[in-house]
Design an enzyme around this catalytic site. Structure first.
Site, PDB file in Angstrom:
ATOM      1  N   ALA A  54       0.935  -1.158  -0.164  1.00 47.21           N
ATOM      2  CA  ALA A  54      -0.178   0.203   0.157  1.00 47.21           C
ATOM      3  C   ALA A  54       0.606   1.452   0.349  1.00 47.21           C
ATOM      4  O   ALA A  54       0.857   2.306  -0.553  1.00 47.21           O
ATOM      5  CB  ALA A  54      -1.264  -0.117   0.842  1.00 47.21           C
ATOM      6  N   ARG A  55       1.933   1.019   0.398  1.00 51.76           N
ATOM      7  CA  ARG A  55       3.155   2.676   0.457  1.00 51.76           C
ATOM      8  C   ARG A  55       3.554   2.269  -1.198  1.00 51.76           C
ATOM      9  O   ARG A  55       4.480   3.008  -0.959  1.00 51.76           O
ATOM     10  CB  ARG A  55       3.821   1.975   1.421  1.00 51.76           C
ATOM     11  CG  ARG A  55       3.193   2.298   3.200  1.00 51.76           C
ATOM     12  CD  ARG A  55       3.995   3.384   4.358  1.00 51.76           C
ATOM     13  NE  ARG A  55       4.780   2.238   4.370  1.00 51.76           N
ATOM     14  CZ  ARG A  55       4.224   1.448   5.216  1.00 51.76           C
ATOM     15  NH1 ARG A  55       3.125   1.585   6.010  1.00 51.76           N
ATOM     16  NH2 ARG A  55       4.909   0.349   5.810  1.00 51.76           N
ATOM     17  N   GLY A  56       3.740   1.544  -1.836  1.00 48.69           N
ATOM     18  CA  GLY A  56       4.336   1.842  -2.889  1.00 48.69           C
ATOM     19  C   GLY A  56       3.494   2.455  -4.311  1.00 48.69           C
ATOM     20  O   GLY A  56       3.236   3.168  -3.855  1.00 48.69           O
ATOM     21  N   ARG A  57       4.796   2.399  -4.767  1.00 51.51           N
ATOM     22  CA  ARG A  57       4.312   3.183  -6.685  1.00 51.51           C
ATOM     23  C   ARG A  57       3.090   3.057  -6.941  1.00 51.51           C
ATOM     24  O   ARG A  57       1.351   3.861  -7.238  1.00 51.51           O
ATOM     25  CB  ARG A  57       5.191   2.924  -7.083  1.00 51.51           C
ATOM     26  CG  ARG A  57       6.357   4.326  -6.806  1.00 51.51           C
ATOM     27  CD  ARG A  57       7.926   3.678  -8.209  1.00 51.51           C
ATOM     28  NE  ARG A  57       7.929   2.766  -7.553  1.00 51.51           N
ATOM     29  CZ  ARG A  57       9.658   2.604  -7.573  1.00 51.51           C
ATOM     30  NH1 ARG A  57      10.486   2.911  -7.113  1.00 51.51           N
ATOM     31  NH2 ARG A  57       9.619   0.755  -8.033  1.00 51.51           N
ATOM     32  N   SER A  84       5.077  -9.035 -10.745  1.00 53.23           N
ATOM     33  CA  SER A  84       5.751  -9.431 -11.785  1.00 53.23           C
ATOM     34  C   SER A  84       6.182 -10.241 -11.210  1.00 53.23           C
ATOM     35  O   SER A  84       6.062 -10.621 -10.210  1.00 53.23           O
ATOM     36  CB  SER A  84       6.565  -8.400 -12.430  1.00 53.23           C
ATOM     37  OG  SER A  84       7.060  -7.761 -11.702  1.00 53.23           O
ATOM     38  N   ALA A 137      -3.109 -10.249 -13.216  1.00 54.26           N
ATOM     39  CA  ALA A 137      -2.561  -9.603 -14.883  1.00 54.26           C
ATOM     40  C   ALA A 137      -1.313  -9.089 -15.090  1.00 54.26           C
ATOM     41  O   ALA A 137      -1.117  -8.148 -14.114  1.00 54.26           O
ATOM     42  CB  ALA A 137      -3.566  -8.050 -14.358  1.00 54.26           C
ATOM     43  N   ASN A 141      -0.450  -6.048 -17.023  1.00 57.10           N
ATOM     44  CA  ASN A 141      -0.910  -5.803 -16.715  1.00 57.10           C
ATOM     45  C   ASN A 141      -2.631  -4.679 -17.079  1.00 57.10           C
ATOM     46  O   ASN A 141      -2.430  -5.360 -17.265  1.00 57.10           O
ATOM     47  CB  ASN A 141       0.223  -4.100 -18.437  1.00 57.10           C
ATOM     48  CG  ASN A 141       0.308  -3.181 -18.155  1.00 57.10           C
ATOM     49  OD1 ASN A 141      -0.588  -2.566 -18.101  1.00 57.10           O
ATOM     50  ND2 ASN A 141       1.784  -2.940 -19.226  1.00 57.10           N
ATOM     51  N   HIS A 170      11.776   1.398 -18.644  1.00 59.96           N
ATOM     52  CA  HIS A 170      10.839   1.007 -17.421  1.00 59.96           C
ATOM     53  C   HIS A 170      12.261   2.108 -16.816  1.00 59.96           C
ATOM     54  O   HIS A 170      12.941   2.534 -17.537  1.00 59.96           O
ATOM     55  CB  HIS A 170      10.487  -0.284 -16.935  1.00 59.96           C
ATOM     56  CG  HIS A 170       9.629  -0.554 -17.280  1.00 59.96           C
ATOM     57  ND1 HIS A 170       9.595  -1.664 -18.800  1.00 59.96           N
ATOM     58  CD2 HIS A 170       8.096  -0.930 -16.821  1.00 59.96           C
ATOM     59  CE1 HIS A 170       8.009  -2.277 -18.298  1.00 59.96           C
ATOM     60  NE2 HIS A 170       7.367  -1.395 -17.289  1.00 59.96           N
ATOM     61  N   LYS A 193      13.009  -0.297 -11.404  1.00 59.36           N
ATOM     62  CA  LYS A 193      12.275  -1.431 -11.050  1.00 59.36           C
ATOM     63  C   LYS A 193      13.123  -2.814 -11.183  1.00 59.36           C
ATOM     64  O   LYS A 193      14.411  -2.320 -11.307  1.00 59.36           O
ATOM     65  CB  LYS A 193      11.686  -1.996 -12.723  1.00 59.36           C
ATOM     66  CG  LYS A 193      10.833  -2.871 -13.383  1.00 59.36           C
ATOM     67  CD  LYS A 193      10.019  -2.519 -14.740  1.00 59.36           C
ATOM     68  CE  LYS A 193       9.286  -3.808 -14.373  1.00 59.36           C
ATOM     69  NZ  LYS A 193       8.753  -4.603 -13.910  1.00 59.36           N
TER      70      LYS A 193
HETATM   71  N1  LIG Z   1       0.022  -5.524 -13.811  1.00 56.06           N
HETATM   72  C1  LIG Z   1       0.356  -3.943 -14.085  1.00 56.06           C
HETATM   73  O1  LIG Z   1      -0.170  -3.152 -14.460  1.00 56.06           O
HETATM   74  C2  LIG Z   1       1.404  -3.514 -13.114  1.00 56.06           C
HETATM   75  C3  LIG Z   1       2.878  -3.724 -11.955  1.00 56.06           C
HETATM   76  N2  LIG Z   1       3.284  -3.484 -11.722  1.00 56.06           N
HETATM   77  C4  LIG Z   1       4.272  -4.693 -11.028  1.00 56.06           C
HETATM   78  O2  LIG Z   1       4.065  -3.979  -9.551  1.00 56.06           O
HETATM   79  C5  LIG Z   1       4.685  -4.562  -8.692  1.00 56.06           C
HETATM   80  C6  LIG Z   1       4.890  -2.955  -7.555  1.00 56.06           C
HETATM   81  O3  LIG Z   1       5.361  -2.195  -8.532  1.00 56.06           O
HETATM   82  P1  LIG Z   1       5.742  -0.900  -8.001  1.00 56.06           P
HETATM   83  O4  LIG Z   1       4.830  -0.086  -7.357  1.00 56.06           O
HETATM   84  O5  LIG Z   1       6.544   0.177  -8.623  1.00 56.06           O
HETATM   85  O6  LIG Z   1       7.221  -1.078  -6.650  1.00 56.06           O
HETATM   86  P2  LIG Z   1       7.564  -0.501  -5.473  1.00 56.06           P
HETATM   87  O7  LIG Z   1       9.010  -1.046  -4.940  1.00 56.06           O
HETATM   88  O8  LIG Z   1       6.691   0.990  -5.157  1.00 56.06           O
HETATM   89  O9  LIG Z   1       6.113  -1.098  -4.182  1.00 56.06           O
HETATM   90  C7  LIG Z   1       5.951  -2.467  -3.278  1.00 56.06           C
HETATM   91  C8  LIG Z   1       5.590  -2.400  -2.060  1.00 56.06           C
HETATM   92  O10 LIG Z   1       5.475  -3.305  -2.044  1.00 56.06           O
HETATM   93  C9  LIG Z   1       6.433  -3.491   0.119  1.00 56.06           C
HETATM   94  N3  LIG Z   1       6.522  -5.074  -0.215  1.00 56.06           N
HETATM   95  C10 LIG Z   1       7.036  -5.372  -0.054  1.00 56.06           C
HETATM   96  N4  LIG Z   1       7.362  -6.692   1.036  1.00 56.06           N
HETATM   97  C11 LIG Z   1       6.264  -6.816   0.901  1.00 56.06           C
HETATM   98  C12 LIG Z   1       5.443  -7.383   2.087  1.00 56.06           C
HETATM   99  N5  LIG Z   1       5.794  -9.107   2.140  1.00 56.06           N
HETATM  100  N6  LIG Z   1       4.053  -7.252   1.758  1.00 56.06           N
HETATM  101  C13 LIG Z   1       3.347  -5.968   2.095  1.00 56.06           C
HETATM  102  N7  LIG Z   1       3.416  -5.287   0.613  1.00 56.06           N
HETATM  103  C14 LIG Z   1       5.476  -5.189   0.928  1.00 56.06           C
HETATM  104  C15 LIG Z   1       7.331  -3.022  -0.649  1.00 56.06           C
HETATM  105  O11 LIG Z   1       7.595  -1.915   0.512  1.00 56.06           O
HETATM  106  P3  LIG Z   1       9.553  -1.895   0.695  1.00 56.06           P
HETATM  107  O12 LIG Z   1       9.847  -1.267  -0.959  1.00 56.06           O
HETATM  108  O13 LIG Z   1       9.966  -1.345   2.063  1.00 56.06           O
HETATM  109  O14 LIG Z   1       9.633  -2.422   0.325  1.00 56.06           O
HETATM  110  C16 LIG Z   1       6.857  -1.146  -1.449  1.00 56.06           C
HETATM  111  O15 LIG Z   1       5.936  -0.386  -0.153  1.00 56.06           O
HETATM  112  C17 LIG Z   1       6.132  -5.221  -9.574  1.00 56.06           C
HETATM  113  O16 LIG Z   1       6.348  -6.401  -9.475  1.00 56.06           O
HETATM  114  C18 LIG Z   1       5.541  -4.054 -10.819  1.00 56.06           C
HETATM  115  O17 LIG Z   1       6.275  -4.552 -12.020  1.00 56.06           O
HETATM  116  C19 LIG Z   1       3.814  -2.183 -11.499  1.00 56.06           C
HETATM  117  C20 LIG Z   1       2.592  -1.372 -12.672  1.00 56.06           C
HETATM  118  C21 LIG Z   1       1.901  -1.508 -12.965  1.00 56.06           C
HETATM  119  O1  LIG Z   2       7.435  -2.005 -12.664  1.00 55.56           O
HETATM  120  C1  LIG Z   2       6.438  -1.093 -13.650  1.00 55.56           C
HETATM  121  O2  LIG Z   2       6.300  -0.375 -13.194  1.00 55.56           O
HETATM  122  C2  LIG Z   2       5.441  -2.117 -14.457  1.00 55.56           C
HETATM  123  N1  LIG Z   2       5.706  -2.873 -14.336  1.00 55.56           N
HETATM  124  C3  LIG Z   2       4.632  -4.479 -15.149  1.00 55.56           C
HETATM  125  C4  LIG Z   2       5.311  -5.177 -15.534  1.00 55.56           C
HETATM  126  O3  LIG Z   2       6.730  -6.006 -15.001  1.00 55.56           O
HETATM  127  O4  LIG Z   2       5.194  -5.250 -16.893  1.00 55.56           O
HETATM  128  C5  LIG Z   2       3.756  -3.575 -15.642  1.00 55.56           C
HETATM  129  C6  LIG Z   2       4.381  -2.156 -16.625  1.00 55.56           C
HETATM  130  O5  LIG Z   2       5.220  -2.230 -17.448  1.00 55.56           O
HETATM  131  C7  LIG Z   2       4.908  -1.590 -15.408  1.00 55.56           C
END
Ligand SMILES: NC(=O)C1=CN([C@@H]2O[C@H](COP(=O)(O)OP(=O)(O)OC[C@H]3O[C@@H](n4cnc5c(N)ncnc54)[C@H](OP(=O)(O)O)[C@@H]3O)[C@@H](O)[C@H]2O)C=CC1
Ligand SMILES: O=C(O)C1=N[C@H](C(=O)O)C[C@H](O)C1
EC number: 1.17.1.8
Length: 246
Positions: A9-12, A76, A101, A103, A131, A135
């Site tokens: 929930a605190r991630g991007r 992912s 999903a 994406n 990206h 990432k």
């Molecule tokens: N399917 C889609 O359309 C998309 C998929 N993604 C995917 O989503 C994932 C996250 O991306 P993004 O948001 O950029 O990453 P971030 O690193 O910004 O966010 C991930 C968050 O998850 C936290 N986290 C890590 N481990 C745990 C755990 N065990 N339990 C709960 N929270 C945890 C991290 O904390 P901490 O930083 O302290 O480790 C962080 O706050 C990636 O795999 C990315 O590829 C991204 C964009 C679109």
């Molecule tokens: O980490 C990202 O940012 C993204 N991750 C997903 C992936 O690995 O395909 C989706 C999108 O590309 C953004």
């Protein structure tokens, strides 16, 4: 009201999902969980959305399935063996569906769909994803899935492998090989998420390109998945293409 819990929930992405859920008339954010928080906080949720890290998502998902919660997963790292594992967990649990999903961007899903359609008509095809440099994984889940879909479409049509006479290369110069499809990962400051599928043959090159300009762009797809996962006839759904009628 659909009760939604968010993991990461605190991630991007997770923080964007929390905002989107709070802004949706038919949803209530009941838990926002991140690294170090107990998963038990998610038990009031009907649907859990996971955007965490490929290294932790399987543990999270196993917990959700055992609790009988519906899960929408954007994280992912879902190669075929992981999908098989999720299927086996679901077989042993009476309730709760899972939607994974690669994406949630509508345009990205269409790009994958069109790439699959175009792939049998060209001699060569390669995938180039770009990206942001924060990432965690490479290639992206989207690029990996695109390559899988392209490979399946070409295999079904009986198309030969893309021609490639390389006999000498610096390690990695030709990218990763995903089921015979070359996938190249660029990490670039200023980028969000971008992908090109380049197809070539018979004196023409056809390029499919998709750009995610910001993370809000993924939210219509995430909210659609949260609304639809509950009523899916299949316990495990890969991609939102089915929800879009593709
Ligand atoms: N399917 C889609 O359309 C998309 C998929 N993604 C995917 O989503 C994932 C996250 O991306 P993004 O948001 O950029 O990453 P971030 O690193 O910004 O966010 C991930 C968050 O998850 C936290 N986290 C890590 N481990 C745990 C755990 N065990 N339990 C709960 N929270 C945890 C991290 O904390 P901490 O930083 O302290 O480790 C962080 O706050 C990636 O795999 C990315 O590829 C991204 C964009 C679109
Ligand atoms: O980490 C990202 O940012 C993204 N991750 C997903 C992936 O690995 O395909 C989706 C999108 O590309 C953004």
């Amino acid at each position: 009201m659909i009760k939604v819990g968010v993991l990461g929930a605190r991630g991007r992405m997770g923080s964007e999902v929390c905002r989107a859920v709070q802004g949706a008339d038919d949803m209530e954010l009941v838990a926002a969980v991140d690294q170090g928080d107990a998963l038990d906080a998610l038990t009031p949720a009907e649907v859990v959305v996971d955007f965490t890290h490929p290294g932790v998502v399987m543990d999270n998902l196993e917990w959700c399935v055992k609790q009988g919660l519906h899960a929408v997963v954007g994280t992912s790292g879902f190669e075929p063996s992981r999908i098989d594992t999720v299927r086996s967990w679901l077989a042993g649990s009476p309730s709760g569906n899972v939607l994974i999903a690669p994406n949630f961007g509508i345009g990205a899903v269409l790009m994958m769909h069109f790439a699959q359609k175009a792939a049998p008509f060209f001699e060569s095809v390669e995938v180039v994803e770009t990206h942001h440099p924060n990432k965690a994984d490479a290639p992206s889940g989207t690029a990996y899935r695109t390559a899988e879909l392209i490979a399946a479409a070409r295999a079904e049509a009986g198309v030969a492998p893309s021609p490639d006479a390389t006999t000498s290369e610096i390690d990695g110069a030709r990218g990763a090989d995903v089921e015979g499809v070359r996938v190249h990962a660029v990490r670039l400051a200023g980028a969000v998420a971008h992908q090109e599928v380049v197809l070539g043959g018979h004196g023409e090159i056809f390029t499919l390109r998709h750009d995610s300009m910001n993370r809000e762009s993924f939210m219509p797809g995430v909210l659609l998945a949260v609304r639809k996962v509950i009523d899916q006839p299949d316990r495990l759904v890969i991609g939102i293409e089915n929800l879009l009628g593709l």
